[in-house]
Design a protein around this motif. Structure first.
Motif, mmCIF file in Angstrom:
data_model
loop_
_atom_site.group_PDB
_atom_site.id
_atom_site.type_symbol
_atom_site.label_atom_id
_atom_site.label_comp_id
_atom_site.label_asym_id
_atom_site.label_seq_id
_atom_site.Cartn_x
_atom_site.Cartn_y
_atom_site.Cartn_z
ATOM 1 N N GLU A 70 62.911 28.215 34.645
ATOM 2 C CA GLU A 70 61.757 28.007 33.777
ATOM 3 C C GLU A 70 60.994 29.318 33.695
ATOM 4 O OE1 GLU A 70 58.483 24.597 33.805
ATOM 5 O OE2 GLU A 70 58.174 26.045 35.417
ATOM 6 N N CYS A 72 57.603 31.549 31.545
ATOM 7 C CA CYS A 72 56.506 31.564 30.578
ATOM 8 C C CYS A 72 56.903 32.468 29.420
ATOM 9 C CB CYS A 72 55.205 32.023 31.230
ATOM 10 S SG CYS A 72 55.165 33.754 31.698
ATOM 11 N N CYS A 74 55.512 35.060 28.126
ATOM 12 C CA CYS A 74 55.427 36.508 28.352
ATOM 13 C C CYS A 74 56.618 37.014 29.172
ATOM 14 C CB CYS A 74 54.099 36.885 28.998
ATOM 15 S SG CYS A 74 53.714 36.025 30.522
ATOM 16 N N GLU A 84 56.129 38.678 22.144
ATOM 17 C CA GLU A 84 55.752 37.301 22.478
ATOM 18 C C GLU A 84 55.684 36.442 21.230
ATOM 19 O OE1 GLU A 84 52.462 36.722 25.186
ATOM 20 O OE2 GLU A 84 52.986 38.574 26.258
ATOM 21 N N SER A 88 57.834 33.129 20.681
ATOM 22 C CA SER A 88 57.161 31.857 20.375
ATOM 23 C C SER A 88 57.729 31.225 19.117
ATOM 24 C CB SER A 88 55.654 32.072 20.210
ATOM 25 O OG SER A 88 55.074 32.404 21.440
ATOM 26 N N TYR A 102 58.265 22.206 27.166
ATOM 27 C CA TYR A 102 57.280 23.116 27.724
ATOM 28 C C TYR A 102 56.218 22.357 28.494
ATOM 29 C CZ TYR A 102 54.021 21.719 24.059
ATOM 30 O OH TYR A 102 53.189 20.988 23.250
ATOM 31 N N LYS A 104 52.036 23.304 29.968
ATOM 32 C CA LYS A 104 50.959 24.278 30.014
ATOM 33 C C LYS A 104 50.398 24.328 31.425
ATOM 34 C CE LYS A 104 49.576 23.928 25.219
ATOM 35 N NZ LYS A 104 48.485 23.660 24.279
ATOM 36 N N GLN A 105 50.133 25.546 31.859
ATOM 37 C CA GLN A 105 49.485 25.751 33.149
ATOM 38 C C GLN A 105 48.401 26.796 32.909
ATOM 39 O OE1 GLN A 105 52.099 26.373 36.488
ATOM 40 N NE2 GLN A 105 50.538 27.534 37.579
ATOM 41 N N ASN A 108 48.864 29.790 30.313
ATOM 42 C CA ASN A 108 50.288 30.066 30.163
ATOM 43 C C ASN A 108 51.064 28.828 29.732
ATOM 44 O OD1 ASN A 108 50.174 32.792 30.936
ATOM 45 N ND2 ASN A 108 50.196 32.243 33.096
ATOM 46 N N VAL A 109 52.107 29.062 28.979
ATOM 47 C CA VAL A 109 53.011 27.994 28.561
ATOM 48 C C VAL A 109 54.387 28.319 29.143
ATOM 49 C CG1 VAL A 109 54.044 26.793 26.602
ATOM 50 C CG2 VAL A 109 51.708 27.674 26.425
ATOM 51 N N PHE A 110 54.925 27.385 29.909
ATOM 52 C CA PHE A 110 56.218 27.561 30.558
ATOM 53 C C PHE A 110 57.269 26.725 29.845
ATOM 54 C CE2 PHE A 110 53.219 28.861 33.730
ATOM 55 C CZ PHE A 110 53.854 29.884 34.418
ATOM 56 N N TYR A 111 58.416 27.338 29.598
ATOM 57 C CA TYR A 111 59.507 26.666 28.907
ATOM 58 C C TYR A 111 60.689 26.461 29.844
ATOM 59 C CZ TYR A 111 57.298 27.018 24.391
ATOM 60 O OH TYR A 111 56.443 26.859 23.333
#
Length: 133
Positions: A70, A72, A74, A84, A88, A102, A104-105, A108-111
């Motif tokens: 996984e 983010c 960036c 980026e 995206s 995804y 969100k934390q 940041n967005v983690f995929y």
């Protein structure tokens, strides 16, 4: 005795006739069974769109990174050497086809890959391409 001649390792395979050379009656029982099991037009269209989406090297590189872990946006952008914004954009297309998900934390967005089907598909194709002929 075989009617086929051995082929040298570096020789091209002989031309093979791929069409029926002798007319024969159609096996209606087999054709009917095949028709029942044949991919329907709607699903074939959806699959074509799916494979078309995977026909982009940048998207495949993103999937290859996500097959490992996984990430983010960036970190993905840095890994594949894209902006980026471009990452995206590609992730949005992959998300629309349900290949990635995804979370969100904070900001940041983690995929990650959506499920094991996507991971298995990626691994099978990569393994197939690595096979010797």
């Amino acid at each position: 005795m075989s009617r086929f001649k051995p082929i040298a390792a570096n020789a091209s395979p002989p031309e093979v006739e791929l069409n029926c050379t002798v007319q024969h009656p159609v096996d209606l029982t087999s054709v009917r069974q095949l028709h029942r099991d044949l991919l329907n037009v709607e699903k074939a269209q959806r699959m074509a769109e799916f494979f078309s989406l995977l026909g982009d090297a940048n998207r495949l590189r993103l999937l290859s990174a996500l097959a490992i872990q996984e990430l983010c946006v960036c970190d993905l952008a840095a890994a594949v050497k894209m902006s980026e914004s471009a990452v995206s954009h590609q992730l949005r297309a992959l998300r629309a086809m349900r290949l990635v998900s995804y979370r969100k934390q904070g900001r940041n967005v983690f995929y990650c890959l959506k499920d094991s089907h996507v991971l298995n598909l990626y691994r099978e194709v990569a393994e197939h391409l690595d096979e010797d002929d």
